[in-house]
Design a protein around this motif. Structure first.
Motif, PDB file in Angstrom:
ATOM      1  N   VAL A  28      37.357  32.465  40.912  1.00  0.00           N
ATOM      2  CA  VAL A  28      36.223  31.809  41.619  1.00  0.00           C
ATOM      3  C   VAL A  28      36.757  32.815  42.892  1.00  0.00           C
ATOM      4  O   VAL A  28      36.087  33.180  43.636  1.00  0.00           O
ATOM      5  CB  VAL A  28      35.921  31.124  40.877  1.00  0.00           C
ATOM      6  CG1 VAL A  28      34.911  31.094  41.927  1.00  0.00           C
ATOM      7  CG2 VAL A  28      35.265  31.163  39.544  1.00  0.00           C
ATOM      8  N   MET A  29      37.709  31.404  43.227  1.00  0.00           N
ATOM      9  CA  MET A  29      38.831  31.291  44.229  1.00  0.00           C
ATOM     10  C   MET A  29      38.968  32.610  45.407  1.00  0.00           C
ATOM     11  O   MET A  29      38.614  32.784  46.551  1.00  0.00           O
ATOM     12  CB  MET A  29      39.905  30.411  44.700  1.00  0.00           C
ATOM     13  CG  MET A  29      40.044  30.005  45.894  1.00  0.00           C
ATOM     14  SD  MET A  29      41.469  28.626  46.317  1.00  0.00           S
ATOM     15  CE  MET A  29      39.994  27.438  46.730  1.00  0.00           C
ATOM     16  N   GLN A  30      39.576  33.416  44.889  1.00  0.00           N
ATOM     17  CA  GLN A  30      39.985  34.684  45.113  1.00  0.00           C
ATOM     18  C   GLN A  30      38.467  35.681  44.962  1.00  0.00           C
ATOM     19  O   GLN A  30      38.581  35.857  46.702  1.00  0.00           O
ATOM     20  CB  GLN A  30      40.836  35.512  44.062  1.00  0.00           C
ATOM     21  CG  GLN A  30      40.715  37.135  43.597  1.00  0.00           C
ATOM     22  CD  GLN A  30      41.799  37.992  44.690  1.00  0.00           C
ATOM     23  OE1 GLN A  30      42.837  37.110  45.202  1.00  0.00           O
ATOM     24  NE2 GLN A  30      41.725  38.508  45.901  1.00  0.00           N
TER      25      GLN A  30
ATOM     26  N   PHE B 154      32.694  37.384  48.033  1.00  0.00           N
ATOM     27  CA  PHE B 154      31.712  37.908  47.421  1.00  0.00           C
ATOM     28  C   PHE B 154      30.927  36.113  47.540  1.00  0.00           C
ATOM     29  O   PHE B 154      31.550  35.543  47.231  1.00  0.00           O
ATOM     30  CB  PHE B 154      31.730  37.905  45.872  1.00  0.00           C
ATOM     31  CG  PHE B 154      32.614  39.595  45.392  1.00  0.00           C
ATOM     32  CD1 PHE B 154      32.105  40.049  45.439  1.00  0.00           C
ATOM     33  CD2 PHE B 154      33.721  39.706  45.792  1.00  0.00           C
ATOM     34  CE1 PHE B 154      32.118  41.298  44.753  1.00  0.00           C
ATOM     35  CE2 PHE B 154      34.306  40.805  45.804  1.00  0.00           C
ATOM     36  CZ  PHE B 154      33.605  41.915  45.103  1.00  0.00           C
ATOM     37  N   SER B 155      29.087  36.526  46.719  1.00  0.00           N
ATOM     38  CA  SER B 155      28.474  36.017  46.622  1.00  0.00           C
ATOM     39  C   SER B 155      28.502  34.892  45.121  1.00  0.00           C
ATOM     40  O   SER B 155      29.630  35.580  44.390  1.00  0.00           O
ATOM     41  CB  SER B 155      26.679  36.331  47.196  1.00  0.00           C
ATOM     42  OG  SER B 155      26.545  36.849  45.958  1.00  0.00           O
ATOM     43  N   TYR B 156      27.954  33.723  45.500  1.00  0.00           N
ATOM     44  CA  TYR B 156      27.819  33.376  44.335  1.00  0.00           C
ATOM     45  C   TYR B 156      27.705  34.174  43.228  1.00  0.00           C
ATOM     46  O   TYR B 156      27.483  34.016  42.250  1.00  0.00           O
ATOM     47  CB  TYR B 156      27.499  31.925  43.946  1.00  0.00           C
ATOM     48  CG  TYR B 156      27.761  30.906  44.921  1.00  0.00           C
ATOM     49  CD1 TYR B 156      29.155  30.832  44.605  1.00  0.00           C
ATOM     50  CD2 TYR B 156      27.878  30.015  46.028  1.00  0.00           C
ATOM     51  CE1 TYR B 156      29.978  29.447  45.133  1.00  0.00           C
ATOM     52  CE2 TYR B 156      28.638  29.212  47.060  1.00  0.00           C
ATOM     53  CZ  TYR B 156      29.472  29.054  46.855  1.00  0.00           C
ATOM     54  OH  TYR B 156      29.736  27.968  47.458  1.00  0.00           O
ATOM     55  N   LYS B 157      26.053  34.822  43.368  1.00  0.00           N
ATOM     56  CA  LYS B 157      25.619  35.342  42.731  1.00  0.00           C
ATOM     57  C   LYS B 157      26.450  36.678  41.832  1.00  0.00           C
ATOM     58  O   LYS B 157      26.607  36.935  41.108  1.00  0.00           O
ATOM     59  CB  LYS B 157      24.380  35.931  43.014  1.00  0.00           C
ATOM     60  CG  LYS B 157      23.317  36.749  41.967  1.00  0.00           C
ATOM     61  CD  LYS B 157      22.143  37.041  42.545  1.00  0.00           C
ATOM     62  CE  LYS B 157      21.879  38.370  41.197  1.00  0.00           C
ATOM     63  NZ  LYS B 157      20.152  38.961  42.246  1.00  0.00           N
ATOM     64  N   GLU B 158      27.368  37.204  42.895  1.00  0.00           N
ATOM     65  CA  GLU B 158      28.056  38.253  42.651  1.00  0.00           C
ATOM     66  C   GLU B 158      29.642  38.288  41.694  1.00  0.00           C
ATOM     67  O   GLU B 158      29.478  38.391  41.180  1.00  0.00           O
ATOM     68  CB  GLU B 158      28.113  39.279  43.951  1.00  0.00           C
ATOM     69  CG  GLU B 158      27.616  39.773  44.938  1.00  0.00           C
ATOM     70  CD  GLU B 158      27.819  40.127  46.209  1.00  0.00           C
ATOM     71  OE1 GLU B 158      27.175  41.756  45.915  1.00  0.00           O
ATOM     72  OE2 GLU B 158      28.654  39.110  46.512  1.00  0.00           O
ATOM     73  N   ILE B 159      29.658  36.912  42.087  1.00  0.00           N
ATOM     74  CA  ILE B 159      30.863  36.299  41.041  1.00  0.00           C
ATOM     75  C   ILE B 159      30.635  36.090  39.906  1.00  0.00           C
ATOM     76  O   ILE B 159      30.923  36.159  39.252  1.00  0.00           O
ATOM     77  CB  ILE B 159      31.686  35.435  41.527  1.00  0.00           C
ATOM     78  CG1 ILE B 159      32.118  35.006  43.143  1.00  0.00           C
ATOM     79  CG2 ILE B 159      32.887  34.398  41.032  1.00  0.00           C
ATOM     80  CD1 ILE B 159      32.285  33.934  43.909  1.00  0.00           C
ATOM     81  N   ALA B 160      29.216  35.292  39.629  1.00  0.00           N
ATOM     82  CA  ALA B 160      28.195  34.329  38.344  1.00  0.00           C
ATOM     83  C   ALA B 160      28.585  36.845  37.720  1.00  0.00           C
ATOM     84  O   ALA B 160      28.798  36.638  36.107  1.00  0.00           O
ATOM     85  CB  ALA B 160      27.305  34.711  38.092  1.00  0.00           C
ATOM     86  N   GLU B 161      27.939  37.643  38.396  1.00  0.00           N
ATOM     87  CA  GLU B 161      27.812  38.871  37.343  1.00  0.00           C
ATOM     88  C   GLU B 161      29.119  39.169  37.222  1.00  0.00           C
ATOM     89  O   GLU B 161      29.309  39.568  36.208  1.00  0.00           O
ATOM     90  CB  GLU B 161      27.341  40.490  38.631  1.00  0.00           C
ATOM     91  CG  GLU B 161      25.473  39.463  38.557  1.00  0.00           C
ATOM     92  CD  GLU B 161      24.992  40.074  39.745  1.00  0.00           C
ATOM     93  OE1 GLU B 161      25.770  41.034  40.388  1.00  0.00           O
ATOM     94  OE2 GLU B 161      24.065  40.466  39.917  1.00  0.00           O
TER      95      GLU B 161
END
Length: 170
Positions: free
Chosen positions: A122-124, A131-138
């Motif tokens: 997540v940190m990377q 990346f946005s939070y949404k993109e990371i979640a996806e």
């Protein structure tokens, strides 16, 4: 998807995919292999690309899965998390300043290395790749609140560890 669209939309992602794969497998050559396999898979699935809402997130997910598959195989050698050089030197930097900066970057790399895998990923994606939070979640196929929690915990752990070293030399 035709060749021109592949070149225009997918190939520009290869450096980002490489950095993400390197973060997971920690081996430059293995990360290159992962990205190549990812690009091949995207090309093979080109008929399905029109159904995908976020091509970049899909490529990141493929990269993550391929990298984890490589790690699961018994033929993986481990190297440093980051082998990226930070060229922040200035002509007026003294050897002391340069040494202090290198020492700090070494400590930060070590602390990031010690984070749990999910927090490190997540940190990377957030702090390094942007990346946005949404993109990371996806990308990671997790809830957005879990992304925020992991990022908060990773940043807090780094901050506490750095403050402890600065305050007590531990």
């Amino acid at each position: 998807m035709d060749v021109s669209r592949f070149k225009a939309e997918v190939l520009p992602l290869k450096n980002k995919l490489y950095r993400f794969a390197l973060n997971i497998v920690r081996d430059e050559e293995l990360a290159k292999d992962v990205v190549q396999e990812c690009l091949i898979k995207v090309w093979e699935k080109r008929s399905d690309v029109d159904l995908i809402q976020n091509l970049e997130a899909w490529c990141m997910q493929i990269t993550r899965n391929k990298a984890l598959d490589k790690l699961r195989s018994k033929h993986v050698k481990k190297t440093d998390l980051f082998e990226v050089e930070f060229d922040t030197r200035k002509e007026r930097d003294t050897p002391f300043v340069v040494t202090e900066r290198e020492d700090l970057m070494g400590r930060i790399k070590g602390l990031i290395e010690a984070l749990p895998n999910r927090q490190r990923e997540v940190m990377q994606l957030r702090d390094i790749e942007g990346f946005s939070y949404k993109e990371i979640a996806e990308n990671l196929d997790i809830d957005i609140n879990l992304v925020k929690t992991n990022l908060f915990r990773a940043r807090r752990k780094l901050k506490e560890s750095l403050m402890k070293v600065d305050a007590y030399g531990l």
